[in-house]
Design a protein around this motif. Structure first.
Motif, PDB file in Angstrom:
ATOM      1  N   ALA A 140       4.248   4.446   0.703  1.00  0.00           N
ATOM      2  CA  ALA A 140       4.849   4.288   2.028  1.00  0.00           C
ATOM      3  C   ALA A 140       5.867   5.387   2.302  1.00  0.00           C
ATOM      4  O   ALA A 140       5.910   5.958   3.394  1.00  0.00           O
ATOM      5  CB  ALA A 140       5.517   2.920   2.131  1.00  0.00           C
ATOM      6  N   GLN A 141       6.635   5.701   1.281  1.00  0.00           N
ATOM      7  CA  GLN A 141       7.685   6.707   1.458  1.00  0.00           C
ATOM      8  C   GLN A 141       7.084   8.101   1.705  1.00  0.00           C
ATOM      9  O   GLN A 141       7.532   8.843   2.577  1.00  0.00           O
ATOM     10  CB  GLN A 141       8.580   6.699   0.204  1.00  0.00           C
ATOM     11  N   LEU A 142       6.019   8.424   0.967  1.00  0.00           N
ATOM     12  CA  LEU A 142       5.372   9.730   1.148  1.00  0.00           C
ATOM     13  C   LEU A 142       4.803   9.881   2.557  1.00  0.00           C
ATOM     14  O   LEU A 142       4.759  10.969   3.113  1.00  0.00           O
ATOM     15  CB  LEU A 142       4.242   9.914   0.133  1.00  0.00           C
ATOM     16  N   LEU A 143       4.335   8.761   3.131  1.00  0.00           N
ATOM     17  CA  LEU A 143       3.703   8.840   4.453  1.00  0.00           C
ATOM     18  C   LEU A 143       4.639   8.420   5.576  1.00  0.00           C
ATOM     19  O   LEU A 143       4.250   8.423   6.734  1.00  0.00           O
ATOM     20  CB  LEU A 143       2.438   7.979   4.475  1.00  0.00           C
ATOM     21  N   ASN A 144       5.876   8.073   5.177  1.00  0.00           N
ATOM     22  CA  ASN A 144       6.861   7.686   6.174  1.00  0.00           C
ATOM     23  C   ASN A 144       6.371   6.498   7.016  1.00  0.00           C
ATOM     24  O   ASN A 144       6.485   6.476   8.245  1.00  0.00           O
ATOM     25  CB  ASN A 144       7.176   8.897   7.068  1.00  0.00           C
ATOM     26  N   ILE A 145       5.762   5.537   6.350  1.00  0.00           N
ATOM     27  CA  ILE A 145       5.320   4.319   7.020  1.00  0.00           C
ATOM     28  C   ILE A 145       5.900   3.112   6.294  1.00  0.00           C
ATOM     29  O   ILE A 145       6.624   3.267   5.308  1.00  0.00           O
ATOM     30  CB  ILE A 145       3.774   4.186   7.076  1.00  0.00           C
ATOM     31  N   ASP A 146       5.558   1.943   6.787  1.00  0.00           N
ATOM     32  CA  ASP A 146       6.143   0.732   6.238  1.00  0.00           C
ATOM     33  C   ASP A 146       5.406   0.262   4.987  1.00  0.00           C
ATOM     34  O   ASP A 146       4.169   0.298   4.925  1.00  0.00           O
ATOM     35  CB  ASP A 146       6.102  -0.358   7.306  1.00  0.00           C
ATOM     36  N   ASN A 147       6.198  -0.159   4.032  1.00  0.00           N
ATOM     37  CA  ASN A 147       5.714  -0.709   2.781  1.00  0.00           C
ATOM     38  C   ASN A 147       4.676  -1.828   2.996  1.00  0.00           C
ATOM     39  O   ASN A 147       3.609  -1.847   2.366  1.00  0.00           O
ATOM     40  CB  ASN A 147       6.950  -1.282   2.067  1.00  0.00           C
ATOM     41  N   SER A 148       4.973  -2.732   3.916  1.00  0.00           N
ATOM     42  CA  SER A 148       4.082  -3.873   4.142  1.00  0.00           C
ATOM     43  C   SER A 148       2.736  -3.404   4.720  1.00  0.00           C
ATOM     44  O   SER A 148       1.698  -4.018   4.475  1.00  0.00           O
ATOM     45  CB  SER A 148       4.735  -4.868   5.099  1.00  0.00           C
ATOM     46  N   GLN A 149       2.777  -2.312   5.466  1.00  0.00           N
ATOM     47  CA  GLN A 149       1.548  -1.724   6.004  1.00  0.00           C
ATOM     48  C   GLN A 149       0.618  -1.294   4.866  1.00  0.00           C
ATOM     49  O   GLN A 149      -0.583  -1.554   4.883  1.00  0.00           O
ATOM     50  CB  GLN A 149       1.931  -0.507   6.866  1.00  0.00           C
ATOM     51  N   VAL A 150       1.197  -0.629   3.892  1.00  0.00           N
ATOM     52  CA  VAL A 150       0.406  -0.157   2.749  1.00  0.00           C
ATOM     53  C   VAL A 150      -0.240  -1.345   2.038  1.00  0.00           C
ATOM     54  O   VAL A 150      -1.438  -1.339   1.731  1.00  0.00           O
ATOM     55  CB  VAL A 150       1.291   0.644   1.762  1.00  0.00           C
ATOM     56  N   ARG A 151       0.555  -2.388   1.795  1.00  0.00           N
ATOM     57  CA  ARG A 151       0.019  -3.557   1.085  1.00  0.00           C
ATOM     58  C   ARG A 151      -1.089  -4.229   1.884  1.00  0.00           C
ATOM     59  O   ARG A 151      -2.104  -4.644   1.332  1.00  0.00           O
ATOM     60  CB  ARG A 151       1.149  -4.547   0.793  1.00  0.00           C
ATOM     61  N   LYS A 152      -0.909  -4.281   3.210  1.00  0.00           N
ATOM     62  CA  LYS A 152      -1.922  -4.887   4.074  1.00  0.00           C
ATOM     63  C   LYS A 152      -3.224  -4.071   4.044  1.00  0.00           C
ATOM     64  O   LYS A 152      -4.313  -4.626   3.947  1.00  0.00           O
ATOM     65  CB  LYS A 152      -1.409  -4.944   5.523  1.00  0.00           C
ATOM     66  N   ILE A 162      -4.323  -2.180   1.678  1.00  0.00           N
ATOM     67  CA  ILE A 162      -4.977  -2.261   0.368  1.00  0.00           C
ATOM     68  C   ILE A 162      -5.697  -3.602   0.210  1.00  0.00           C
ATOM     69  O   ILE A 162      -6.669  -3.704  -0.539  1.00  0.00           O
ATOM     70  CB  ILE A 162      -3.949  -1.969  -0.754  1.00  0.00           C
ATOM     71  N   LYS A 163      -5.276  -4.599   0.975  1.00  0.00           N
ATOM     72  CA  LYS A 163      -5.968  -5.901   0.926  1.00  0.00           C
ATOM     73  C   LYS A 163      -7.414  -5.805   1.432  1.00  0.00           C
ATOM     74  O   LYS A 163      -8.228  -6.678   1.156  1.00  0.00           O
ATOM     75  CB  LYS A 163      -5.201  -6.941   1.755  1.00  0.00           C
ATOM     76  N   TYR A 164      -7.714  -4.766   2.207  1.00  0.00           N
ATOM     77  CA  TYR A 164      -9.106  -4.583   2.661  1.00  0.00           C
ATOM     78  C   TYR A 164     -10.032  -4.197   1.503  1.00  0.00           C
ATOM     79  O   TYR A 164     -11.235  -4.294   1.597  1.00  0.00           O
ATOM     80  CB  TYR A 164      -9.196  -3.468   3.722  1.00  0.00           C
ATOM     81  N   LEU A 165      -9.428  -3.737   0.412  1.00  0.00           N
ATOM     82  CA  LEU A 165     -10.229  -3.245  -0.715  1.00  0.00           C
ATOM     83  C   LEU A 165     -10.532  -4.360  -1.693  1.00  0.00           C
ATOM     84  O   LEU A 165      -9.818  -5.348  -1.765  1.00  0.00           O
ATOM     85  CB  LEU A 165      -9.460  -2.141  -1.448  1.00  0.00           C
ATOM     86  N   ASP A 166     -11.568  -4.142  -2.446  1.00  0.00           N
ATOM     87  CA  ASP A 166     -11.896  -5.040  -3.532  1.00  0.00           C
ATOM     88  C   ASP A 166     -11.179  -4.494  -4.776  1.00  0.00           C
ATOM     89  O   ASP A 166     -11.756  -3.807  -5.599  1.00  0.00           O
ATOM     90  CB  ASP A 166     -13.423  -5.034  -3.720  1.00  0.00           C
ATOM     91  N   ASN A 167      -9.886  -4.790  -4.843  1.00  0.00           N
ATOM     92  CA  ASN A 167      -9.047  -4.151  -5.850  1.00  0.00           C
ATOM     93  C   ASN A 167      -8.132  -5.187  -6.488  1.00  0.00           C
ATOM     94  O   ASN A 167      -7.261  -5.746  -5.836  1.00  0.00           O
ATOM     95  CB  ASN A 167      -8.186  -3.068  -5.191  1.00  0.00           C
ATOM     96  N   SER A 168      -8.333  -5.459  -7.748  1.00  0.00           N
ATOM     97  CA  SER A 168      -7.496  -6.466  -8.386  1.00  0.00           C
ATOM     98  C   SER A 168      -6.529  -5.840  -9.381  1.00  0.00           C
ATOM     99  O   SER A 168      -5.929  -6.521 -10.188  1.00  0.00           O
ATOM    100  CB  SER A 168      -8.381  -7.498  -9.081  1.00  0.00           C
ATOM    101  N   GLY A 169      -6.361  -4.523  -9.276  1.00  0.00           N
ATOM    102  CA  GLY A 169      -5.554  -3.824 -10.277  1.00  0.00           C
ATOM    103  C   GLY A 169      -4.069  -3.779  -9.968  1.00  0.00           C
ATOM    104  O   GLY A 169      -3.438  -2.745 -10.141  1.00  0.00           O
ATOM    105  N   LYS A 170      -3.535  -4.890  -9.480  1.00  0.00           N
ATOM    106  CA  LYS A 170      -2.102  -4.873  -9.158  1.00  0.00           C
ATOM    107  C   LYS A 170      -1.302  -5.605 -10.228  1.00  0.00           C
ATOM    108  O   LYS A 170      -1.674  -6.670 -10.692  1.00  0.00           O
ATOM    109  CB  LYS A 170      -1.889  -5.548  -7.800  1.00  0.00           C
ATOM    110  N   CYS A 171      -0.194  -5.035 -10.621  1.00  0.00           N
ATOM    111  CA  CYS A 171       0.683  -5.726 -11.553  1.00  0.00           C
ATOM    112  C   CYS A 171       2.119  -5.473 -11.119  1.00  0.00           C
ATOM    113  O   CYS A 171       2.372  -4.887 -10.069  1.00  0.00           O
ATOM    114  CB  CYS A 171       0.450  -5.242 -12.978  1.00  0.00           C
ATOM    115  N   ARG A 172       3.057  -5.917 -11.939  1.00  0.00           N
ATOM    116  CA  ARG A 172       4.449  -5.858 -11.534  1.00  0.00           C
ATOM    117  C   ARG A 172       4.939  -4.435 -11.247  1.00  0.00           C
ATOM    118  O   ARG A 172       5.733  -4.202 -10.349  1.00  0.00           O
ATOM    119  CB  ARG A 172       5.324  -6.519 -12.615  1.00  0.00           C
ATOM    120  N   VAL A 173       4.429  -3.454 -12.000  1.00  0.00           N
ATOM    121  CA  VAL A 173       4.910  -2.077 -11.813  1.00  0.00           C
ATOM    122  C   VAL A 173       4.144  -1.317 -10.722  1.00  0.00           C
ATOM    123  O   VAL A 173       4.428  -0.167 -10.448  1.00  0.00           O
ATOM    124  CB  VAL A 173       4.848  -1.273 -13.133  1.00  0.00           C
TER     125      VAL A 173
END
Lengths: 203, 203
Positions: free
Chosen positions: A34-46, A48-59
């Protein structure tokens, strides 16, 4: 699932970021993207939800898995063959743009009407006489044309391409094409893009 | 009034259509514009409401007034000076794109690090050594840089431009730039654009 245009556009940008990560950077956070693209953090997370991606962890996201998920989702592996119409500077630049290949765009040949250009090769792509386009569309089963010719010829050549069997035109000319309804046009509106950029920020 | 990006983009396309009208076509309907762009009629009418345009009558919009209203609204007369960074094919194509001038983008000079290119002139624009950019930014008071260099140099050169006083980067490289927050980046994401095009239509 259909993904909104703006999301597709941002996912491509996320992929650029992941491409540039160093080998030892195994995770990336939505905050960093988000910081690199100067957009909102929640936008990025939203997005990525379109993807079939389960590789999220605490870090953060597992960078390799996220990259692969974007590639699968946007179909980088499904090669789409295309012709470039116009072997001027812009057409040549696109022919030399090797990144396209990585993202699924496979440019097979170029076309022009300038005898000095016909028969030459640009980045391994031969330049054919424009009159040959119908023949090669059929032989190679190509549906996409990338239009990079001068504005004054754009409408005529677009109709000619439609007649030759082209189904998708990626239009780089500053001209709105009038083609039969079975041909889809995507306007790469550079002027509109510049105006968006400058109108938003009062340059 | 701030105009949404998508509307700015479409207004530029409407302007292309108006440019191409023949002299005896005094009026244009929203239906005609909508049909050429394969969008909804009501969308066109809504977009035009952003303009200060009172030239509407039963047979459609007064074409000359509508064109002028778009020009005023998007600031075609307010010239914005810019430099092109990279005198390769893409940079050269943009330098030769005379339409930019009509839409307010005024390209003053180009920069490269290739000794064979430095000192040459492309469409009247001189190619300077990249090391001169800071000096010329100050002397000519230029804030916009159009970045058309190979991907591997993009991040470094973007930082260099930021240090030289550039405030707006129109980024044509497939790379997300990491610049100080007072520099605005507009990503001309050609790959994202291609992916939008092809993902929407299952080419």
């Amino acid at each position: 699932m259909s993904i909104p245009d703006k999301v597709v556009n941002r996912l491509a940008l996320y992929h650029f970021i992941l491409e540039d990560l160093k080998d030892d950077e195994q995770y990336i956070s939505s905050t960093k993207i988000a910081q690199l693209l100067n957009i909102d953090n929640s936008q990025v997370r939203k997005d990525i939800k379109y993807l079939d991606n389960s590789g999220k962890c605490r870090v953060g996201y597992d960078a390799r898995r996220l990259k692969k998920a974007i590639e699968d989702c946007l179909g980088f592996q499904q090669k789409k063959d295309a012709f470039i119409i116009g072997a001027g500077n812009l057409g040549s630049a696109l022919a030399k743009y090797d990144s396209f290949q990585d993202y699924g765009l496979n440019i097979l040949a170029m076309f022009d009407n300038d005898p000095k250009k016909i028969g030459t090769t640009i980045n391994g792509k031969e330049v054919f006489n424009l009159t040959k386009v119908g023949n090669l569309v059929r032989r190679l089963n190509v549906e996409i044309a990338i239009l990079t010719i001068p504005r004054e010829y754009a409408k005529g050549v677009a109709l000619y391409l439609a007649g030759a069997g082209i189904k998708y035109i990626w239009n780089f000319t500053p001209c709105v094409l009038d083609v039969p309804s079975d041909v889809k046009v995507w306007n790469e509106n550079l002027i509109g893009s510049f105006l968006q950029f400058t109108n938003n920020d009062e340059v």
